[in-house]
Design a protein around this motif. Structure first.
Motif, PDB file in Angstrom:
ATOM      1  N   ILE A  17       0.833  -1.202   0.000  1.00 55.45           N
ATOM      2  CA  ILE A  17       0.000   0.000   0.000  1.00 55.45           C
ATOM      3  C   ILE A  17       0.870   1.255   0.000  1.00 55.45           C
ATOM      4  CG2 ILE A  17      -1.719   1.321   1.289  1.00 55.45           C
ATOM      5  CD1 ILE A  17      -2.830  -1.318   2.316  1.00 55.45           C
ATOM      6  N   LEU A  18       1.909   1.265   0.847  1.00 52.44           N
ATOM      7  CA  LEU A  18       2.806   2.423   0.892  1.00 52.44           C
ATOM      8  C   LEU A  18       3.483   2.653  -0.459  1.00 52.44           C
ATOM      9  CD1 LEU A  18       4.536   2.035   4.370  1.00 52.44           C
ATOM     10  CD2 LEU A  18       2.965   3.847   3.663  1.00 52.44           C
ATOM     11  N   PHE A  19       3.929   1.588  -1.086  1.00 52.85           N
ATOM     12  CA  PHE A  19       4.582   1.683  -2.389  1.00 52.85           C
ATOM     13  C   PHE A  19       3.605   2.229  -3.427  1.00 52.85           C
ATOM     14  CE2 PHE A  19       5.867  -0.336  -6.470  1.00 52.85           C
ATOM     15  CZ  PHE A  19       7.064   0.340  -6.637  1.00 52.85           C
ATOM     16  N   TYR A  20       2.375   1.742  -3.380  1.00 49.35           N
ATOM     17  CA  TYR A  20       1.348   2.181  -4.316  1.00 49.35           C
ATOM     18  C   TYR A  20       1.062   3.681  -4.162  1.00 49.35           C
ATOM     19  CZ  TYR A  20      -3.343   2.924  -6.185  1.00 49.35           C
ATOM     20  OH  TYR A  20      -4.431   3.426  -6.846  1.00 49.35           O
ATOM     21  N   VAL A  21       0.887   4.132  -2.912  1.00 48.09           N
ATOM     22  CA  VAL A  21       0.567   5.540  -2.669  1.00 48.09           C
ATOM     23  C   VAL A  21       1.739   6.433  -3.076  1.00 48.09           C
ATOM     24  CG1 VAL A  21      -0.062   7.254  -0.927  1.00 48.09           C
ATOM     25  CG2 VAL A  21      -1.054   4.974  -0.830  1.00 48.09           C
ATOM     26  N   LEU A  22       2.967   5.970  -2.837  1.00 46.76           N
ATOM     27  CA  LEU A  22       4.138   6.736  -3.255  1.00 46.76           C
ATOM     28  C   LEU A  22       4.205   6.877  -4.773  1.00 46.76           C
ATOM     29  CD1 LEU A  22       6.838   5.361  -0.787  1.00 46.76           C
ATOM     30  CD2 LEU A  22       5.954   7.714  -0.888  1.00 46.76           C
ATOM     31  N   ILE A  23       3.819   5.822  -5.491  1.00 43.99           N
ATOM     32  CA  ILE A  23       3.772   5.894  -6.957  1.00 43.99           C
ATOM     33  C   ILE A  23       2.759   6.951  -7.398  1.00 43.99           C
ATOM     34  CG2 ILE A  23       3.019   4.655  -9.030  1.00 43.99           C
ATOM     35  CD1 ILE A  23       4.282   2.150  -7.915  1.00 43.99           C
ATOM     36  N   ILE A  24       1.596   6.967  -6.730  1.00 40.70           N
ATOM     37  CA  ILE A  24       0.570   7.958  -7.068  1.00 40.70           C
ATOM     38  C   ILE A  24       1.092   9.373  -6.829  1.00 40.70           C
ATOM     39  CG2 ILE A  24      -1.694   8.871  -6.442  1.00 40.70           C
ATOM     40  CD1 ILE A  24      -2.643   6.099  -5.889  1.00 40.70           C
ATOM     41  N   VAL A  25       1.703   9.595  -5.668  1.00 36.16           N
ATOM     42  CA  VAL A  25       2.221  10.924  -5.334  1.00 36.16           C
ATOM     43  C   VAL A  25       3.271  11.365  -6.351  1.00 36.16           C
ATOM     44  CG1 VAL A  25       3.547  12.247  -3.632  1.00 36.16           C
ATOM     45  CG2 VAL A  25       1.713  10.721  -2.876  1.00 36.16           C
ATOM     46  N   PHE A  26       4.161  10.453  -6.718  1.00 36.73           N
ATOM     47  CA  PHE A  26       5.189  10.768  -7.712  1.00 36.73           C
ATOM     48  C   PHE A  26       4.552  11.092  -9.064  1.00 36.73           C
ATOM     49  CE2 PHE A  26       7.969   9.284 -11.172  1.00 36.73           C
ATOM     50  CZ  PHE A  26       9.060  10.124 -10.966  1.00 36.73           C
ATOM     51  N   THR A  27       3.572  10.276  -9.493  1.00 34.52           N
ATOM     52  CA  THR A  27       2.907  10.480 -10.785  1.00 34.52           C
ATOM     53  C   THR A  27       2.177  11.807 -10.815  1.00 34.52           C
ATOM     54  OG1 THR A  27       2.601   8.074 -11.016  1.00 34.52           O
ATOM     55  CG2 THR A  27       1.280   9.494 -12.435  1.00 34.52           C
ATOM     56  N   TYR A  28       1.432  12.112  -9.747  1.00 34.38           N
ATOM     57  CA  TYR A  28       0.693  13.373  -9.690  1.00 34.38           C
ATOM     58  C   TYR A  28       1.638  14.583  -9.684  1.00 34.38           C
ATOM     59  CZ  TYR A  28      -3.879  11.210  -8.835  1.00 34.38           C
ATOM     60  OH  TYR A  28      -5.048  10.516  -8.963  1.00 34.38           O
ATOM     61  N   THR A  29       2.792  14.418  -9.043  1.00 31.69           N
ATOM     62  CA  THR A  29       3.764  15.515  -9.018  1.00 31.69           C
ATOM     63  C   THR A  29       4.287  15.815 -10.422  1.00 31.69           C
ATOM     64  OG1 THR A  29       4.442  14.917  -6.770  1.00 31.69           O
ATOM     65  CG2 THR A  29       5.936  16.314  -8.024  1.00 31.69           C
ATOM     66  N   ILE A  30       4.596  14.771 -11.179  1.00 29.63           N
ATOM     67  CA  ILE A  30       5.047  14.947 -12.566  1.00 29.63           C
ATOM     68  C   ILE A  30       3.947  15.608 -13.391  1.00 29.63           C
ATOM     69  CG2 ILE A  30       5.784  13.771 -14.665  1.00 29.63           C
ATOM     70  CD1 ILE A  30       7.888  13.812 -12.460  1.00 29.63           C
ATOM     71  N   MET A  31       2.705  15.132 -13.212  1.00 32.31           N
ATOM     72  CA  MET A  31       1.580  15.728 -13.937  1.00 32.31           C
ATOM     73  C   MET A  31       1.427  17.210 -13.614  1.00 32.31           C
ATOM     74  SD  MET A  31      -1.463  12.907 -13.677  1.00 32.31           S
ATOM     75  CE  MET A  31      -1.429  11.378 -14.619  1.00 32.31           C
ATOM     76  N   LEU A  32       1.569  17.534 -12.339  1.00 31.15           N
ATOM     77  CA  LEU A  32       1.432  18.926 -11.902  1.00 31.15           C
ATOM     78  C   LEU A  32       2.477  19.811 -12.566  1.00 31.15           C
ATOM     79  CD1 LEU A  32       0.133  21.049 -10.014  1.00 31.15           C
ATOM     80  CD2 LEU A  32       1.799  20.349  -8.276  1.00 31.15           C
TER      81      LEU A  32
END
Length: 475
Positions: A17-32
């Motif tokens: 779960i932690l790995f998954y959420v970190l992937i989301i945060v990283f992806t959203y940061t790139i998108m931003l």
């Protein structure tokens, strides 16, 4: 012994779960970052001169505006009135009444003084039978098609058959366009023959002052459920789609407001019937077919053309909508599954497909596990309590922080909501998203996933309250 067993079972689950959420945060940061750069560049343009150049009939391309309508008597007049007011040199309006059970047909015939006409229709795509075709006697560009019910995809295919122009714009029957929306969304097509489809932003009109199909002043609904959807739309359109459009990886352009090359849609077989997410499926199929033909075509998202729509105001209506959206997403990916991690389809297959599968489709399962774990850890206080705190902070980070940044982007670039107090109210409400709205929509997405796996149809009538307006009563 029991404690050690729990550790053995929960340990890999927590890290997943932690790995998954970190992937989301990283992806959203790139998108931003991508979105910030794109919006900054767009913000520097002289849009007044741009609109004047695009509005020159020598350079523009004529468009058929298709309005599929099923039980839209509450909103259809405002939609058509807004289309009559748009700033575009050459277009026609084709309203497709898809066997409505309410007074949609009667309202249109009466208010626009429709008369039956004889019209030759080239059936390039098979659809349910047409009962009659009408044309307005007060404005010849308005055509009304009355057909047997077949669903939105069938209605759009019928509109494509009836249309006379090389590009068509699909508009939902409850939507209102800004004056320059069509002009701006057509810009990439006018400037490049490589662009075969475009889409614009959709915003929520609940609470706004609407007169004769025009947004006179933008307002907010007093219902937190609706306001939270405003925030959600900001995040989806100002971050996700801008970033994917930058690399020609857009898989979703809203069916509420999108433009397509008629030739390519017909070559692809039109919209698929009996599909929940017909708009996304068409976009994915166009990507697939153009790459299989080795044609370098683009599908573009343009952030500032605005289409205003009515958002669900009850939990039950929101549940139907989000469940249907998620089921449609699953169907679209499955029908075009050969693209997944296939280098033949470039970044669409290697980046966009994995993103939508891992983060958007499967994500609700992992997120639900995260919420359950956080609750369990806080109540027991024994098993990985520190992980639960970290997980909750990450949920708040990607659930709240990115929403806040989207609101700031909206206030800076789009300026649809000019009042500072409105933006402040949005910022304050965004702090609560992770506590109630996100878990709520998470359950609806899970329902859509289950509906897809069990092949259960999630179609159902979407209750329309009707947008707030200051016009006479619809008869």
């Amino acid at each position: 012994m029991d404690y050690l067993l729990k550790q053995m079972l929960i340990h890999p689950f927590v890290y997943l779960i932690l790995f998954y959420v970190l992937i989301i945060v990283f992806t959203y940061t790139i998108m931003l970052l991508f979105s910030l750069y794109t919006l900054w560049k767009d913000h520097q343009l002289d849009k007044v001169n741009l609109y004047e150049e695009l509005n020159d009939i020598q350079f523009s391309k004529p468009v058929s505006i298709l309005v599929p309508a099923y039980n839209e008597q509450q909103n259809i007049l405002d939609t058509v009135q807004s289309l009559l007011c748009i700033n575009y040199p050459e277009y026609e309006i084709i309203i497709i009444n898809d066997g409505s059970k309410d007074k949609t047909l009667d309202v249109l015939i009466k208010n626009f003084k429709m008369k039956k006409i004889e019209k030759v229709v080239c059936k390039q795509i098979t659809t349910n039978p047409i009962r009659a075709i009408y044309q307005s006697t007060i404005n010849k560009k308005i055509v009304l098609v009355d057909k047997e019910n077949g669903g939105k995809a069938d209605a759009l295919n019928c509109g494509i058959n009836v249309s006379k122009y090389p590009y068509f714009c699909s508009i939902d029957g409850d939507c209102i366009l800004d004056t320059n929306s069509l002009l701006r969304v057509m810009e990439p097509i006018i400037q490049s023959d490589d662009v075969i489809a475009t889409g614009g932003s959709v915003k929520i009109a609940n609470g706004s002052d609407i007169q004769m199909g025009s947004i006179m002043s933008v307002g907010f609904s007093k219902k937190p459920l609706v306001v939270m959807q405003v925030i959600e739309y900001f995040r989806a359109f100002l971050m996700g789609r801008i970033a994917f459009s930058k690399s020609n990886m857009v898989l979703i352009i809203s069916g509420a407001f999108s433009v397509f090359s008629k030739k390519y849609v017909i070559d692809a077989g039109g919209y698929l019937r009996n599909t929940i997410g017909e708009d996304m499926e068409l976009v994915v199929r166009l990507h697939r077919l153009t790459r299989e033909k080795k044609e370098k075509k683009k599908i573009v998202f343009v952030p500032d053309p605005v289409c205003w729509t009515e958002a669900p105001e009850t939990v039950q209506t929101l549940r139907k909508q989000r469940s249907r959206w998620h089921q449609g997403l699953m169907e679209s990916l499955w029908k075009n599954r050969q693209m997944m991690l296939n280098p033949k389809y470039g970044r669409i297959g290697m980046i966009a497909f994995p993103y939508y599968l891992i983060i958007e489709c499967v994500g609700p399962i992992v997120e639900l596990g995260g919420y359950i774990y956080v609750i369990y850890a806080f109540f027991t206080g024994k098993v990985y309590f520190e992980f639960a705190v970290l997980l909750l902070l990450l949920f708040i980070l990607y659930g709240t922080l990115f929403s806040m940044l989207s609101i700031i982007l909206e206030g800076w670039t789009m300026k649809s909501y000019p009042k500072i107090k409105d933006l402040l109210n949005l910022l304050i409400l965004s702090f609560t998203e992770v506590l109630w709205y996100k878990p709520l929509t998470l359950l609806f997405r899970l329902e859509g996933l289950m509906n897809y796996l069990t092949r259960k149809s999630s179609w159902g009538d979407m209750t329309r309250k009707g947008l707030d307006r200051k016009v006479g009563k619809v008869e």
